[in-house]
Design a protein around this motif. Sequence first.
Motif, PDB file in Angstrom:
ATOM      1  N   GLU A 148       0.872   3.326   2.176  1.00 24.81           N
ATOM      2  CA  GLU A 148       1.314   3.479   3.557  1.00 24.81           C
ATOM      3  C   GLU A 148       2.521   2.597   3.900  1.00 24.81           C
ATOM      4  O   GLU A 148       3.265   2.900   4.828  1.00 24.81           O
ATOM      5  CB  GLU A 148       0.174   3.103   4.518  1.00 24.81           C
ATOM      6  CG  GLU A 148      -1.061   4.003   4.444  1.00 24.81           C
ATOM      7  CD  GLU A 148      -2.093   3.554   3.398  1.00 24.81           C
ATOM      8  OE1 GLU A 148      -1.711   2.862   2.428  1.00 24.81           O
ATOM      9  OE2 GLU A 148      -3.273   3.912   3.549  1.00 24.81           O
ATOM     10  N   GLN A 161       0.833  -1.195   0.000  1.00 29.95           N
ATOM     11  CA  GLN A 161       0.000   0.000   0.000  1.00 29.95           C
ATOM     12  C   GLN A 161       0.872   1.250   0.000  1.00 29.95           C
ATOM     13  O   GLN A 161       2.054   1.178   0.340  1.00 29.95           O
ATOM     14  CB  GLN A 161      -0.841   0.053   1.290  1.00 29.95           C
ATOM     15  CG  GLN A 161      -1.658  -1.177   1.559  1.00 29.95           C
ATOM     16  CD  GLN A 161      -2.383  -1.088   2.897  1.00 29.95           C
ATOM     17  OE1 GLN A 161      -1.771  -0.894   3.935  1.00 29.95           O
ATOM     18  NE2 GLN A 161      -3.706  -1.224   2.862  1.00 29.95           N
ATOM     19  N   ARG A 181     -11.138  -4.977  -0.118  1.00 25.81           N
ATOM     20  CA  ARG A 181     -11.161  -4.093   1.053  1.00 25.81           C
ATOM     21  C   ARG A 181     -12.112  -4.691   2.064  1.00 25.81           C
ATOM     22  O   ARG A 181     -13.064  -5.376   1.696  1.00 25.81           O
ATOM     23  CB  ARG A 181     -11.685  -2.709   0.684  1.00 25.81           C
ATOM     24  CG  ARG A 181     -11.151  -2.159  -0.594  1.00 25.81           C
ATOM     25  CD  ARG A 181      -9.654  -2.083  -0.517  1.00 25.81           C
ATOM     26  NE  ARG A 181      -9.127  -1.703  -1.807  1.00 25.81           N
ATOM     27  CZ  ARG A 181      -8.540  -0.539  -2.020  1.00 25.81           C
ATOM     28  NH1 ARG A 181      -8.411   0.317  -1.048  1.00 25.81           N
ATOM     29  NH2 ARG A 181      -8.065  -0.254  -3.203  1.00 25.81           N
TER      30      ARG A 181
HETATM   31 MG    MG Z   1      -5.832   2.226   1.111  1.00 26.58          MG
END
Ligand code: MG
Length: 623
Positions: A398, A396, A497
Amino acid sequence: MGIYPPKEFIQQANVRDPAIYSRASENWVEFWEDFARELEWFEPWEKFLDDSKAPYFRFFVGGKINACYNCVDRHADMRNKAALIWEGENGETRTLTYFQLYREVNAFSAALRELGVEKGSRVAIYMPNIPEAVVAMLACARIGATHVFIFEGFSARSAGFRLKDSRSEFLITADGYYRRGEVTNLKEKADQAIEQYGGIKSVVVVRRAGIDVEMVDGRDHWYHEITKKGYTEPEILDSNHPLFIMYTSGSTAEPKGVVHSTGGYLVHVYATSKLVLDLKPNDIIWTTASLGWITGHSYGVYGPLSVGATVLMYEGAPDYPDKCRTFEIIEKYGVSVFYTVPTLARMILTCKTDSYDLSTIRLIGTVGEPIEPETWTWLYREVGRERAPVVNTWWQTETGGHVISQLPALTPMKPASVGKALPGFEVAILDDGGKPVKPFEIGNLVIKRPFPGLMLEISGDPKSYVKFYWSKYGKRVYFTGDSAYMDEEGHIWIVGRVDDVLNISGHRVSLIEIEQVAMGVKEVREVSAIGIPDRVKGSVIALFVVSEEASEEVGRKITEKIERDIGKIAKPGLIVFVPELPKSSGKVVKRAIYDAVVGKKKPAFLSNPEVAEMLMKIKPSER
Ligand code: MG
Ligand code: ATP
């Protein structure tokens, strides 16, 4: 089970010894530190990890480093080697050797300093995929400015949001860029974005398209006029100095401004470029992602250049003017590592790959979204000719770099699985109470130990940082927001998700699974499934389908296949044919569809305004 990596590949791979997994789990500090030592530090780190302020983790504490120095200066004496080979959509080409890149970065760093850019300044880069965009990133890194890359396809409004949210003070842009044969005036969009925000002091404009643009006296400067010669001393930066801010794709919520470090980030992308992409200095890697996406940063710039490989960069649409241009490019430059997204693979799936010499490809990677077995198999058989392993990398914005993937010479490949946690990482799949789920049970994907590429924070938003990632399972377990399951051999399969798993009458239905089944209908080119509120049922599955043959007949085929392959429970309540899906960094922005259909908000990310109108006219509850 699975497909074993090809023999010729194994023989030459960077990592061949399966003991790497056990070594990394016995001593994960040493595992990372060994990679870190392969880079150049001005001062060594005192502490590998400071976790005293969890969930803010700091790696290589006390170490001094410069990312530009490691990507450029370290290789600058390779005066006969390409760092960057570029092709424009209009067929222009340019090559920058490591030495030329070094020269250019030094000169532009000096120009930026003269404009007043300092260590810690935030510099937005709103640019197409052209060499100056890479130069701009590296020049910022050299002088310790934090770059904030904004994808050139974003509207003025989206760019304005990012300028403001990141509190950027400077902007580097271009006059225009080519996309599908047309020139877009980027400077005009940049001006509108600046106007919305008001905090930009100086603008640098690269001449790319040669179009007339307005230059604001005193504020705007041409790149070629202010970039002269000269050497610029690289800043000696703290390991945890912010290298860049990258916005998440915004698939599920407002995009988040993820801040990445210098030392930890570089170690992570350097290590995974070698481990997962098997990069070596004599490779030509083509990462098809735009620079405005984390993949473009990590495996289109910082990873490959820190290894000393050659980066191939392409400006425009990969299927223009010829649908199969992707293969022309691979053949023309002898691309050896092809790192792409499933969306692109699906776009070019009907190309006759045997009309091209693709023999230089020795590794294929995919990222960004789930890949269905058909597309995976096509990549493996028709593009890599069963000589090149296909790695499906999960990570990701992140995480900065890869977290889960096959190791190309070691992990048997299961089409569509993402393989296992990489050495040095600890990943688990937990139920809502925090207990590990059994094999084949769907749960929440978490990372149980911090790692060097982990973001420093969310820019200006400590609340979101804690809330999104470190609340569900506490301050030491990173919650990814994805759901997944593990098979009996420990291979991980991403389901989507957490929000993509709908609860319909007590059954867990995966929207990604529905999409994959729908993709199995021959006439379906692209599809996105979302859950939308319904007056009667609470929630229904709506499918948005791109197909050359938008007919009731195709709709019926899709419904029948879903009922047959998954069950009646997954039957779509609504099928809408659209000419195009809203996309950002190559993937479908479900939030935009949802907002248009349910919230009647005009979606960004669409090149075709009619689609927006169409989506907004749908009345989900009055069918
Ligand atoms: Mg995301
Ligand atoms: P936002 O966080 O703003 O909603 P985003 O999650 O799409 O946007 P990115 O950081 O670009 O932003 O994407 C990361 C996500 O992409 C992962 O959380 C996962 O859902 C998906 N993803 C990445 N790689 C893979 C892969 N190999 N297989 C399946 N899904 C993947």
